[in-house]
Write an enzyme that holds these catalytic residues in place. Structure first.
Site, short mmCIF file in Angstrom:
data_model
loop_
_atom_site.label_atom_id
_atom_site.label_comp_id
_atom_site.label_asym_id
_atom_site.label_seq_id
_atom_site.Cartn_x
_atom_site.Cartn_y
_atom_site.Cartn_z
N ASP A 63 1.02 -1.37 -0.02
CA ASP A 63 -0.02 -0.05 -0.07
C ASP A 63 0.86 1.16 -0.06
O ASP A 63 1.71 1.28 0.92
CB ASP A 63 -0.84 0.01 1.04
CG ASP A 63 -2.02 -1.01 1.20
OD1 ASP A 63 -2.07 -1.73 0.13
OD2 ASP A 63 -2.69 -0.93 2.18
N ASP A 107 -13.93 -5.58 -3.83
CA ASP A 107 -14.13 -5.69 -2.40
C ASP A 107 -15.27 -6.33 -1.92
O ASP A 107 -16.14 -5.68 -2.10
CB ASP A 107 -14.01 -4.28 -1.75
CG ASP A 107 -12.36 -3.73 -2.09
OD1 ASP A 107 -11.38 -4.67 -2.20
OD2 ASP A 107 -12.37 -2.38 -1.77
#
Lengths: 210, 254
Positions: B11, B130
Site C-alpha cells: 500500500d 472488495d
C-alpha cells in the site's frame, strides 16, 4: 563492437520494461549496447539487433505495425535478407505466423510457418497467466539448459508450428504448445523474458551476444 | 505446469509504503522501490502497488515510483488505487506497469473496463473487487471499502469477466487484516463461475491459509501484505510449505 538494439514501437503495450531489461542485461554483462525504442523505419537499418514486443490483440498489433509507413518493408529487408538477429516477444512472436484465428482470421508476417490458435479452455483458466516451465526440444543459442526453468506467460492464443524443426521449446497448459520458436536468425518467445527475472535476463544477454 | 503465484501487496501513499488493517490505522513501512526489489529477490512472483492517496500530486508521485521500480525489478508489476480513466491507465503502463487494477471507477463506469481491455488488452486489466458477507452471499463495496454498492459480488465478477477483465483481485473485507485466513467460500464460488484467474486477498495469517485458498478455494494466485511486511514469515517460507504440500510453486533461478 557496439550493438544497436532497436525495439519496435507500434503504439501498443508496456515497452519501457522491454527497454529496461535490455539495458540491464547489457550493463550487467558489460556488453556495449545502445537500446532504442523506435517507430522510425530508418532506425531498423541502423540496428544490429531487432526486437518486436507485443501485447494485446493480434489484429490491433498487426495494424499498428502496418500503419507505420515502410516499417514492414524495412523489417523484411533487415531480418529476412540481411539476417540480423531478431526477437519477437509474446504477440510479437505470434505476428511471425501466417495466420491468426484470434477474433476472426488475420494475416501475419509469415516468417515462420504456422497458425495462431486459441488454447482449448476445457477445465483451465484463460488467459494462461503466470510462471510456467519451458522444455527445450531443439539445440539453440538463447536457452542452453538441461533443467527446466520458469518464465512468465500471459496469453490465450498459441503458435501452432507447421514444422517441428521451428519449435525450440514447449510448454504445457492444457495442451503442449510451442513457447519458443526459431528459424535461422529469427527467434520468438511466447513468454516475457523482460518479466522473467534472472532467467529472462539470461535469454536477453544471449540474444545480445548473437 | 503453471505455478501458483505469490504476490506481496504494497500500500503506497505519497511515495511511501504503509500497512493497512481493515483499511484503517496506517503505519509507515518503507520505500516502495526498495521493497519491491527486496521481494523480487526473495521469491515474489509479481508485485502489487496499491495507491491509497487520492490527490493529483500523489498520482504523479506514483508514476515516478513505477518508473523507478521498472528500472530495477524484472517481474510483473500491478498498480491500482484511484484509477479513474483511460489516461491514468495509459500513464501508468507507459511508466512501466504491466497490469492496472481497477475498482471503484469500473463500478461507476462499466465502459472503463471494456474500453481499457480493448485498447490495452485484457491481460493488463485486473478488476479489483472488495466483497463483504451479507445474508447468504457477498455484496460489493466501492470507494476503498466505504460504500455499499448493493451489487452481488458473484454476479458482478461475472460481468467484469464479460466486460473484458483479464483477472479478478478478490478481497474479502470480512477477513482483511484479521489474519484468520482467506474467505474460502467466497473464493470457491468465484473460481467456479469465472473462467479468468482469481487472486485471493484478505486474511492471510498462517501458512495453512495459503494452502486452503489453493486447494479448497481454487485461487490462481495469493496476495498478502502484513504477514510479509512485518516478516511473520517470508515468501520463501510460503513456497517451501506449499511445495511440501504438493502445490506447484516457482523457486528462484528455477
Amino acid at each position: 563492437m557496439k550493438k544497436n538494439i532497436a525495439i519496435v514501437d507500434y503504439g501498443l503495450g508496456n515497452i519501457l520494461s522491454a527497454k529496461q531489461s535490455f539495458v540491464k542485461a547489457s550493463e550487467d554483462n558489460k556488453i556495449k549496447a545502445a537500446v532504442k525504442i523506435t517507430n522510425d523505419p530508418k532506425e531498423i537499418d541502423l540496428a544490429t539487433h531487432i526486437v518486436l514486443p507485443g501485447q494485446g490483440a493480434f489484429e490491433a498489433c498487426m495494424l499498428g505495425l502496418k500503419n507505420i509507413p515502410d516499417m514492414i518493408d524495412r523489417l523484411c529487408a533487415n531480418v529476412i535478407h540481411n539476417k540480423k538477429p531478431f526477437l519477437g516477444i509474446c504477440v510479437g512472436m505470434q505476428l511471425l505466423a501466417n495466420t491468426s484465428y484470434e477474433n476472426g482470421k488475420h494475416k501475419g508476417l509469415g516468417w515462420i510457418r504456422g497458425e495462431i490458435k486459441k488454447i482449448p479452455s476445457t477445465g483451465i483458466k484463460l488467459p494462461h497467466m503466470g510462471w510456467n516451465e519451458v522444455t527445450i526440444t531443439n539445440k539453440n543459442k538463447l536457452i542452453n539448459l538441461s533443467v527446466l526453468k520458469n518464465y512468465y506467460f500471459v496469453h490465450s492464443y498459441y503458435f501452432d508450428c507447421k514444422y517441428s524443426t521451428n519449435q525450440i521449446g514447449r510448454t504445457n497448459y492444457g495442451i503442449d504448445f510451442a513457447s519458443f520458436i526459431s528459424k535461422e536468425n529469427i527467434y520468438g518467445v511466447q513468454f516475457h523474458p523482460e518479466k522473467s527475472s534472472n532467467q529472462g535476463l539470461e535469454i536477453i544477454k544471449n540474444f545480445l551476444m548473437l | 505446469m503453471l505455478k501458483i503465484r505469490i504476490i506481496p501487496c504494497l500500500d503506497v501513499k505519497d511515495g511511501r509504503v504503509v500497512k493497512g488493517i481493515n483499511f484503517l490505522n496506517l503505519v509507515d513501512a518503507g520505500d516502495p522501490v526498495e521493497q519491491a526489489s527486496f521481494y523480487s529477490k526473495n521469491g515474489a512472483d509479481e508485485i502489487c502497488f496499491l495507491d491509497i492517496g487520492a490527490s493529483i500530486e500523489n498520482r504523479n508521485t506514483m508514476i515516478k515510483v513505477v518508473e523507478k521500480t521498472a528500472e530495477k525489478v524484472f517481474i510483473p508489476l500491478t498498480v491500482g488505487g484511484g484509477i479513474k480513466n483511460i489516461e491514468n491507465i495509459r500513464d501508468l503502463l507507459k511508466a512501466g506497469a504491466d497490469k492496472i487494477s481497477i475498482n471503484t471507477a469500473g463500478i461507476l463506469n462499466n465502459k472503463l473496463i471494456s474500453d481499457s481491455s480493448e485498447r490495452f488488452g485484457s491481460q493488463c486489466i485486473v478488476a479489483a473487487v472488495d466483497a463483504k458477507k451479507k445474508n447468504n452471499g457477498w455484496t460489493v463495496f466501492s470507494h476503498g471499502g466505504t460504500k455499499d454498492t448493493g451489487l452481488d459480488a458473484i454476479k458482478w465478477m461475472q460481468q467484469l469477466e464479460s466486460l473484458g477483465a483479464g483477472e479478478i483481485l478478490l478481497t474479502s473485507m470480512d477477513r482483511d487484516g484479521t489474519k484468520d485466513g482467506f474467505d474460502i467460500d467466497l473464493l470457491k464460488k468465484a473460481s467456479k463461475v469465472l473462467n479468468i484467474p482469481v487472486i485471493a486477498s484478505g486474511g492471510a495469517g498462517r501458512l495453512e491459509h495459503f494452502k486452503a485458498a489453493v486447494i479448497r478455494g481454487n485461487a490462481s494466485a495469493l496476495l498478502a501484505a502484513s504477514v510479509f511486511h512485518f516478516a511473520k514469515f517470508s515468501i520463501m517460507d510460503v513456497k517451501k510449505y506449499l511445495k511440501k504440500e504438493n502445490i506447484e510453486v516457482r523457486y528462484l533461478n528455477e
